[in-house]
Write a protein that holds these residues in place. Structure first.
Motif, PDB file in Angstrom:
ATOM      1  N   SER A 128      -1.700  -2.216   4.864  1.00 21.30           N
ATOM      2  CA  SER A 128      -2.020  -0.860   4.422  1.00 21.30           C
ATOM      3  C   SER A 128      -1.876   0.143   5.566  1.00 21.30           C
ATOM      4  O   SER A 128      -1.620   1.333   5.324  1.00 21.30           O
ATOM      5  CB  SER A 128      -3.432  -0.795   3.835  1.00 21.30           C
TER       6      SER A 128
ATOM      7  N   ILE B 144      -0.857   1.297  -3.351  1.00 13.55           N
ATOM      8  CA  ILE B 144      -1.316   2.384  -2.483  1.00 13.55           C
ATOM      9  C   ILE B 144      -2.460   3.125  -3.154  1.00 13.55           C
ATOM     10  O   ILE B 144      -2.600   3.118  -4.371  1.00 13.55           O
ATOM     11  CB  ILE B 144      -0.175   3.374  -2.147  1.00 13.55           C
ATOM     12  N   GLN B 145      -3.287   3.766  -2.332  1.00 16.07           N
ATOM     13  CA  GLN B 145      -4.401   4.550  -2.826  1.00 16.07           C
ATOM     14  C   GLN B 145      -3.893   5.906  -3.285  1.00 16.07           C
ATOM     15  O   GLN B 145      -3.196   6.604  -2.551  1.00 16.07           O
ATOM     16  CB  GLN B 145      -5.448   4.747  -1.730  1.00 16.07           C
ATOM     17  N   THR B 146      -4.202   6.273  -4.523  1.00 19.35           N
ATOM     18  CA  THR B 146      -3.785   7.574  -5.059  1.00 19.35           C
ATOM     19  C   THR B 146      -4.971   8.259  -5.709  1.00 19.35           C
ATOM     20  O   THR B 146      -6.026   7.669  -5.914  1.00 19.35           O
ATOM     21  CB  THR B 146      -2.668   7.405  -6.102  1.00 19.35           C
ATOM     22  N   GLU B 147      -4.769   9.531  -6.043  1.00 17.21           N
ATOM     23  CA  GLU B 147      -5.823  10.324  -6.676  1.00 17.21           C
ATOM     24  C   GLU B 147      -5.582  10.456  -8.172  1.00 17.21           C
ATOM     25  O   GLU B 147      -5.855  11.483  -8.776  1.00 17.21           O
ATOM     26  CB  GLU B 147      -5.859  11.724  -6.041  1.00 17.21           C
TER      27      GLU B 147
ATOM     28  N   ARG C 185      -2.112   1.356 -11.218  1.00 15.45           N
ATOM     29  CA  ARG C 185      -1.970   1.687  -9.799  1.00 15.45           C
ATOM     30  C   ARG C 185      -0.546   2.134  -9.487  1.00 15.45           C
ATOM     31  O   ARG C 185       0.376   1.886 -10.269  1.00 15.45           O
ATOM     32  CB  ARG C 185      -2.320   0.463  -8.928  1.00 15.45           C
TER      33      ARG C 185
END
Length: 404
Positions: A11, A139-142, A167
């Motif tokens: 990450s 991946i981290q998303t909003e 995701r």
């Protein structure tokens, strides 16, 4: 120490990366072609989604429960071009484009692998050394719950999307890992200062074709170079390196380059794809030779003949480009890229005595996964790839007591 450095998780390498644009396995080659033309990405990921229930629940804890999706590969313009160059597709490109996208997916297993964000960097390196070109990492998303529900309620059957299993994902590439290692290159001293010759990482089993050979004879080599993330060397009769036919270059072109590959020599093909657009004299050669080969379907489908509606030929129509930049935008788009993007057939080279760190920097600066190795007289010695480099770094860590 380098051992603790390798404890970094993948990450860390994915920060700021854009979400993957993707196509479902049910899409056609034409869908893939359209998606490639409408994105700045050279590759489009292909996903296979399986329904595990007749009804999908949309509670916060159950988003994505009903559909399990896996990335099964990736395609680029080179896959389309090589596909259209097949004998069975030359006569009717329009029919060929109706085939499922699976027809152009590489048949080599393991080119794309999934990896969790918490995985260690050494795990990513091991997968690459096992043959993985790209690693698919969440991946981290909003994303809002509403956005996820909209994606799940109406999953795309043909068009691009970015959300799978609730995701978004990104590519992790060999270049990403090499960049990360370069950022802490001092930890690996004295390895970076040694020459590529001393390290024994020059591969002599290379893909090469003679300058005067038909470009069509290189189709197999082009496909293989794409899967190996290398290139096809164009050499003279004495084995000297003249240039290259690079998948990276072809990926920035229009699909009608298939017509040039079918009709031109390897040397002429280099000139054809050089600097953002084909010379007019080579355009005329391609037209004439397609006529000689009775490839009327390719002539019609790719607008090689005079634009429809004109009653007679004129000097301006004779000079009409084979590739209509307004039609695809591939060539014109590439002209707005940085200097490294408009580099075409010119090969990136180093000397056998070049240091490892110098070759790493050279490859990264030109956004390629390899560097050709030549002697002072330009005779081709071999090639150094990112995979060769990663193998050396891994072996170096093992000598320091690290056990993967």
């Amino acid at each position: 120490m380098a051992v603790s450095f390798l404890a970094n998780v993948v990450s860390d390498l994915c920060l700021g990366k854009p979400a993957l644009r993707s196509l479902p396995i049910s899409a056609t080659v034409a869908d893939a072609l359209a998606a490639l033309k409408n994105t700045d990405d050279n590759f489009i990921s292909v996903w296979d989604c399986v329904d595990h229930s007749a009804k999908v629940e949309f509670g916060d804890d159950n988003v994505g429960v009903g559909r399990e999706c896996r990335c099964v590969g990736k395609v680029c313009m080179v896959d389309v071009i090589c596909y259209l160059c097949r004998d069975e597709n030359l006569l009717s490109p329009s029919a060929a484009l109706k085939a499922p996208v699976s027809a152009i997916l590489p048949k080599i297993p393991g080119l794309v692998r999934h990896l969790e964000p918490s995985s260690r960097l050494w795990e990513a390196i091991d997968l690459i050394l096992q043959g993985a070109q790209n690693l698919v990492v969440p991946i981290q998303t909003e994303l809002s719950s509403y956005s996820r529900r909209k994606q799940l309620q109406k999953p795309s059957t043909t068009g691009p999307t970015t959300i799978h299993n609730g995701r978004e994902f990104c590519w992790l590439t060999q270049e990403d890992v090499i960049r990360f290692l370069l950022g802490s290159i001092g930890l690996f001293s004295p390895l970076p200062a040694l020459s590529v010759d001393t390290l024994g990482i020059i591969t002599t089993d290379i893909l090469a074709i003679d300058y005067y050979s038909p470009a069509s004879s290189a189709i197999g080599a082009i496909s293989r170079s794409l899967s190996e993330q290398t290139s096809v060397a164009v050499v003279d009769g004495d084995g000297g390196l003249i240039g290259e036919i690079s998948p990276f270059t072809l990926a920035c072109c229009d699909e009608t380059v298939a017509a040039a590959i079918t009709t031109l020599s390897s040397g002429d093909l280099m000139a054809y794809i050089d600097c953002g657009g084909p010379p007019e004299d080579l355009v005329r050669v391609v037209k004439a030779r397609l006529k000689e080969k009775n490839l009327e379907g390719m002539l019609e489908e790719f607008n090689i003949l005079t634009a429809s509606g004109t009653s007679s030929s004129s000097s301006s129509s004779d000079e009409e480009s084979l590739l209509s930049t307004s039609r695809s935008g591939r060539y014109s788009r590439s002209m707005s890229y940085s200097a490294r993007m408009v580099r075409r057939a010119e090969a990136i080279v180093c000397h056998p005595k070049s240091s490892l760190v110098a070759v790493m920097i050279q490859a990264i600066a030109h956004r390629v996964n390899y560097v050709w190795v030549v002697e002072d007289d330009c005779s081709l010695v071999g090639i150094v790839t990112f995979c060769n480099m990663l193998k050396i770094f891994r072996e170096h860590l093992e000598t320091m007591g690290w056990k993967g």
